[in-house]
Design an enzyme around this catalytic site. Sequence first.
Site, PDB file in Angstrom:
ATOM      1  N   ASP A   1      -8.019  -3.818  14.610  1.00 17.87           N
ATOM      2  CA  ASP A   1      -9.380  -4.078  14.146  1.00 17.87           C
ATOM      3  C   ASP A   1      -9.436  -5.159  13.071  1.00 17.87           C
ATOM      4  O   ASP A   1     -10.469  -5.373  12.443  1.00 17.87           O
ATOM      5  CB  ASP A   1     -10.023  -2.792  13.621  1.00 17.87           C
ATOM      6  CG  ASP A   1      -9.220  -2.144  12.496  1.00 17.87           C
ATOM      7  OD1 ASP A   1      -8.193  -2.733  12.083  1.00 17.87           O
ATOM      8  OD2 ASP A   1      -9.609  -1.056  12.040  1.00 17.87           O
TER       9      ASP A   1
ATOM     10  N   ASP B   1       0.817  -1.203   0.000  1.00 21.77           N
ATOM     11  CA  ASP B   1       0.000   0.000   0.000  1.00 21.77           C
ATOM     12  C   ASP B   1       0.856   1.260   0.000  1.00 21.77           C
ATOM     13  O   ASP B   1       2.088   1.203   0.128  1.00 21.77           O
ATOM     14  CB  ASP B   1      -0.942   0.000   1.212  1.00 21.77           C
ATOM     15  CG  ASP B   1      -0.263  -0.480   2.497  1.00 21.77           C
ATOM     16  OD1 ASP B   1       0.954  -0.258   2.649  1.00 21.77           O
ATOM     17  OD2 ASP B   1      -0.940  -1.070   3.350  1.00 21.77           O
TER      18      ASP B   1
ATOM     19  N   HIS C   1      -7.577  -5.231  10.258  1.00 28.46           N
ATOM     20  CA  HIS C   1      -7.271  -4.817   8.885  1.00 28.46           C
ATOM     21  C   HIS C   1      -5.908  -5.338   8.450  1.00 28.46           C
ATOM     22  O   HIS C   1      -5.007  -5.513   9.264  1.00 28.46           O
ATOM     23  CB  HIS C   1      -7.375  -3.292   8.722  1.00 28.46           C
ATOM     24  CG  HIS C   1      -6.225  -2.507   9.261  1.00 28.46           C
ATOM     25  ND1 HIS C   1      -6.281  -1.794  10.449  1.00 28.46           N
ATOM     26  CD2 HIS C   1      -4.976  -2.289   8.775  1.00 28.46           C
ATOM     27  CE1 HIS C   1      -5.132  -1.180  10.657  1.00 28.46           C
ATOM     28  NE2 HIS C   1      -4.310  -1.476   9.655  1.00 28.46           N
TER      29      HIS C   1
ATOM     30  N   GLU D   1      -9.641  -1.752   5.516  1.00 28.79           N
ATOM     31  CA  GLU D   1     -10.301  -1.536   6.796  1.00 28.79           C
ATOM     32  C   GLU D   1     -11.519  -2.453   6.928  1.00 28.79           C
ATOM     33  O   GLU D   1     -11.998  -3.014   5.933  1.00 28.79           O
ATOM     34  CB  GLU D   1     -10.740  -0.074   6.904  1.00 28.79           C
ATOM     35  CG  GLU D   1      -9.632   0.945   6.669  1.00 28.79           C
ATOM     36  CD  GLU D   1      -8.705   1.119   7.866  1.00 28.79           C
ATOM     37  OE1 GLU D   1      -8.814   0.331   8.825  1.00 28.79           O
ATOM     38  OE2 GLU D   1      -7.870   2.037   7.842  1.00 28.79           O
TER      39      GLU D   1
END
EC number: 3.5.99.6
Length: 270
Positions: free
Chosen positions: A145, A68, A147, A152
């Site tokens: 979380d 990314d 990800h 996400e």
Amino acid sequence: MPEIIIVKNEAEAGEIYGRCVADLIKAKPDAVLGLATGSSPLAAYQALAKIVKDEAIDVSGVRGFALDEYIGLPLTHPESYHATIHRTVVEPLGLDPAKVHVPGDVLNGTPLEDGDKVALAGPAYDRAIEAAGGIDVQILGIGTDGHVGFNEPGSSLASGTRVKTLAEQTRVDNARFFDNDINQVPTHCITQGIGTIMKARHLVLLAFGAGKAEAIEETVEGGLSAFCPASALQMHPHATIIVDEEAASRLRHKDYYRYAYTHKPAWQGI
């Protein structure tokens, strides 16, 4: 079901990854590595660099693709993932910089508003990975979380490389790299999608510390859900999750995972 390896610390995890990738490069000198930023992979890169040096492994043909990149940061910005990958992977391993790619390379600070250019970057990156023959080993971290990359919670499990809006918690978490000023953290990114990641032949996810325990529990023993993107690893034919004791603390079947790993034949590797 991924293989779960519970280790003492990050250094031990790094040695396992380093040995795996070093052996791959020996067998396939033009191996394609999937690269990630963040703190979790650092010990793995350091271990691999040491093995490459100690065993005089030729890495001149190795290729790499990062997960990314922020949108709006020039490649020269110290916190761009282009700069980070070159600092933590390319230089220590002695890779050819021209053979290591980041999704935002073609953007180089292009603003989000330049939709024509930004929208085309993701599909072009996926085509470049396919043209290279696909990724052999993809290293991954995981967010609190669940990800992976910048996928996400709520991300499509079939997604390709595309532009995403960063969750506010992710921007808060990453503010430490921007003088603790969230206003300096970009609001958008370009990231390999879960579908792209799942095409890699081998996935290696690393997680350390109690803060990752819930995410690891959901990834390994929870249901398959877009709200825990890492849970997609349950469907991969060759996924390895390496965690320390704290990150493994909420796993209900950790005794079995230990038993299975310690009793597997050495020739299987990871």
